[in-house]
Motif scaffolding. Structure first.
Motif, PDB file in Angstrom:
ATOM      1  N   UNK A  50     -11.644   5.771   8.284  1.00 11.73           N
ATOM      2  CA  UNK A  50     -12.460   5.561   7.291  1.00 11.73           C
ATOM      3  C   UNK A  50     -11.774   5.005   5.732  1.00 11.73           C
ATOM      4  N   UNK A  51     -10.293   5.491   5.727  1.00 14.87           N
ATOM      5  CA  UNK A  51      -9.536   5.007   4.508  1.00 14.87           C
ATOM      6  C   UNK A  51      -9.236   3.478   5.002  1.00 14.87           C
ATOM      7  N   UNK A  52      -9.015   3.006   5.923  1.00 14.50           N
ATOM      8  CA  UNK A  52      -8.648   1.712   6.446  1.00 14.50           C
ATOM      9  C   UNK A  52      -9.847   0.771   6.072  1.00 14.50           C
ATOM     10  N   UNK A  59      -7.988  11.608   1.992  1.00 15.95           N
ATOM     11  CA  UNK A  59      -7.537  10.247   2.952  1.00 15.95           C
ATOM     12  C   UNK A  59      -7.721   9.132   1.974  1.00 15.95           C
ATOM     13  N   UNK A  60      -8.852   9.173   1.010  1.00 18.84           N
ATOM     14  CA  UNK A  60      -8.872   7.771   0.374  1.00 18.84           C
ATOM     15  C   UNK A  60      -7.842   7.637  -0.882  1.00 18.84           C
ATOM     16  N   UNK A  61      -7.325   8.972  -1.230  1.00 18.96           N
ATOM     17  CA  UNK A  61      -6.135   9.059  -2.305  1.00 18.96           C
ATOM     18  C   UNK A  61      -4.866   8.740  -1.472  1.00 18.96           C
ATOM     19  N   UNK A  62      -4.608   9.485  -0.443  1.00 21.81           N
ATOM     20  CA  UNK A  62      -3.356   9.635   0.300  1.00 21.81           C
ATOM     21  C   UNK A  62      -3.127   8.291   1.331  1.00 21.81           C
ATOM     22  N   UNK A  63      -4.211   7.518   1.794  1.00 25.31           N
ATOM     23  CA  UNK A  63      -4.241   6.459   2.421  1.00 25.31           C
ATOM     24  C   UNK A  63      -4.626   5.134   2.072  1.00 25.31           C
ATOM     25  N   UNK A  64      -5.956   5.287   1.666  1.00 25.90           N
ATOM     26  CA  UNK A  64      -6.573   4.257   1.152  1.00 25.90           C
ATOM     27  C   UNK A  64      -5.983   3.331  -0.079  1.00 25.90           C
ATOM     28  N   UNK A  65      -5.922   4.016  -1.012  1.00 21.10           N
ATOM     29  CA  UNK A  65      -5.232   3.535  -2.228  1.00 21.10           C
ATOM     30  C   UNK A  65      -3.670   3.002  -1.962  1.00 21.10           C
ATOM     31  N   UNK A  66      -2.834   3.798  -1.642  1.00 19.34           N
ATOM     32  CA  UNK A  66      -1.557   3.245  -1.259  1.00 19.34           C
ATOM     33  C   UNK A  66      -1.646   1.864  -0.372  1.00 19.34           C
ATOM     34  N   UNK A  70     -11.632  -0.391  14.886  1.00 18.37           N
ATOM     35  CA  UNK A  70     -10.999  -0.292  16.282  1.00 18.37           C
ATOM     36  C   UNK A  70      -9.692  -0.014  15.900  1.00 18.37           C
ATOM     37  N   UNK A  71      -9.285   0.418  14.757  1.00 19.96           N
ATOM     38  CA  UNK A  71      -7.700   0.869  14.375  1.00 19.96           C
ATOM     39  C   UNK A  71      -7.136  -0.126  13.593  1.00 19.96           C
ATOM     40  N   UNK A  72      -7.373  -1.097  13.128  1.00 22.12           N
ATOM     41  CA  UNK A  72      -6.657  -2.005  12.373  1.00 22.12           C
ATOM     42  C   UNK A  72      -6.729  -1.505  10.845  1.00 22.12           C
ATOM     43  N   UNK A  73      -5.284  -1.185  10.276  1.00 19.75           N
ATOM     44  CA  UNK A  73      -5.074  -0.848   8.763  1.00 19.75           C
ATOM     45  C   UNK A  73      -5.571  -1.932   8.121  1.00 19.75           C
ATOM     46  N   UNK A  74      -5.563  -3.152   8.545  1.00 21.17           N
ATOM     47  CA  UNK A  74      -5.842  -4.414   7.669  1.00 21.17           C
ATOM     48  C   UNK A  74      -4.852  -5.605   8.034  1.00 21.17           C
ATOM     49  N   UNK A  75      -5.386  -6.853   7.900  1.00 26.43           N
ATOM     50  CA  UNK A  75      -5.047  -8.132   8.302  1.00 26.43           C
ATOM     51  C   UNK A  75      -4.661  -8.804   6.861  1.00 26.43           C
ATOM     52  N   UNK A  76      -3.743  -9.243   6.573  1.00 23.24           N
ATOM     53  CA  UNK A  76      -3.441 -10.127   5.361  1.00 23.24           C
ATOM     54  C   UNK A  76      -2.389 -11.059   5.441  1.00 23.24           C
TER      55      UNK A  76
END
Length: 419
Positions: free
Chosen positions: A115-117, A230-237, A280-286
């Motif tokens: 969800x944070x991803x 999770x939003x503060x600890x994962x999504x924001x950083x 599917x588990x991706x923290x992000x593509x950049x």
């Protein structure tokens, strides 16, 4: 011959007859640049991903799905954007982001991490499509951009000689062959060095290429859950790291090679891909920075307008590796680190040279460029953000301090005629 740092490719989407002659732009060096790009990604940063997966206690299926998602996302966006814009667009997963997850992923249920991803991907997409982020990057002086790129590449240049201790015959032999080929057949110097390096590796340190389990990778869908922690600890950083440590240097690298990246298109497209692949588990593509330099420099092709093939090549290989990760990831991770170091180093030598020359040539702003170079090359990480961003920040601060206009009451604010 036009300097590749000043060439401006066609505006994305404009009518271009070369779109009907794509096959004519294909070249061996460009295809090899894509291969080196993928080899560098899977022989180094992948280890950080695996460490983060272990820290999050992910099973083999979810770990394979993570690798599949970031590889497919990187490949599809890199291939498509390179073809559409006719510029070498290289996308990847965030190594600093994966490093962040090593220390934090285990503190949250996996569904909340997904969800944070997803939230992070939506935020990055909004920053991209609105143009806010692009306007900030466009305001950076060119000398600082070139210095940041030189700082990013510096460790790869020194890495050639740092690897001598581990495998002297392999490193010295490959480098010597590169120099000889650079004189006799410059377009294929990296190819020849790679082939000879592979032979030397096989006869000295050994090639530990062990294909894994065969068959295509099966992605695992995870329904996201959301929590404030999770939003503060994962999504924001993750959002900050993606924008500051990846997309900012990525746009800077393209600008340093004379391209005019459409920030809204590139960041918007990678952000949208991240939204689709987060479950599917991706923290992000950049946007990539270091591997982008491999595909954007003169080693990929002397003509900057034909280097987009390198971006398409890396994209296609990312998709291939992601689709059959069990077989091919083992091949890339089995390459000796000394071979990867010397091939990546020689592939980036011309880019480092051009960046240094462009950053330090003009006298005005040279102090800021040197500060940027030193900070970016330091490798320092602060608040989870890599040295490329801090080099950019310190360089801008230096530029602002040294170029700020003095008030009329300050000593030295007036000049008198004569000596």
């Amino acid at each position: 011959m036009t300097d590749d740092l000043t060439v401006r490719p066609a505006i994305p989407g404009a009518e271009d007859p070369s779109r009907r002659r794509l096959w004519r732009d294909v070249s061996g060096p460009a295809l090899l640049a894509g291969l080196v790009c993928v080899a560098v990604s899977f022989s180094g940063p992948l280890v950080v991903v695996l460490a983060a997966a272990a820290a999050g206690r992910l099973d083999a299926g979810h770990t394979a799905s993570w690798i599949w998602a970031v590889a497919i996302g990187s490949g599809a966006t890199g291939f498509g954007l390179s073809w559409w814009t006719r510029t070498p667009v290289v996308t990847a997963w965030s190594t600093p982001g994966a490093a962040l997850l090593v220390t934090s992923l285990g503190h949250y249920p996996y569904q909340e991490a997904v969800g944070a991803y997803l939230v992070s991907a939506v935020a990055v997409t909004l920053f991209g499509v609105t143009g806010w982020f692009g306007r900030l990057i466009a305001a950076v002086p060119e000398g600082i951009v070139h210095a940041m790129l030189a700082g990013i590449l510096f460790s790869f240049g020194t890495g050639i000689f740092g690897a001598v201790h581990g495998a002297p015959v392999l490193v010295v032999g490959s480098f010597a062959v590169f120099l000889l080929a650079k004189r006799l057949a410059p377009r294929y110097a990296v190819v020849i060095a790679l082939v000879v390096g592979g032979v030397l590796a096989a006869t000295t340190v050994g090639l530990r290429l062990h294909p894994g389990v065969g068959g295509p990778t099966v992605p695992v869908l995870t329904v996201p859950a959301f929590s404030w922690s999770a939003l503060v600890g994962l999504a924001l950083p993750l959002t900050i790291v993606t924008l500051a440590s990846q997309n900012a240097p990525g746009l800077g690298v393209m600008r340093a090679f004379g391209y005019r990246p459409d920030d809204r298109l590139l960041i918007g497209a990678t952000g949208a891909a991240s939204v689709l692949l987060a479950p599917f588990g991706s923290p992000g593509v950049n946007l990539a920075a270091i591997t982008a330099a491999i595909c954007s420099g003169p080693e990929a092709h002397p003509d900057p307008r034909r280097r987009y093939i390198a971006g398409m090549s890396s994209g296609a290989l990312y998709v291939l590796v992601g689709s059959f990760g069990g077989v091919l990831v083992g091949l890339f991770t089995g390459l000796p680190k000394e071979l990867v170091a010397v091939i990546a180093g020689v592939a980036l030598l011309a880019s480092l040279q051009n960046s240094l020359a462009a950053a330090l040539a003009p006298e005005p702003g040279r102090d800021a460029a040197v500060v940027t170079l030193l900070a970016a090359a330091s490798g320092a990480t602060l608040l989870g953000i890599g040295s490329a961003f801090w080099g950019l920040l310190f360089g801008l601060a230096t530029h602002a301090i040294l170029t700020a206009r003095r008030t009329p009451t300050e000593p030295g604010s007036h000049r008198t005629a004569g000596p």
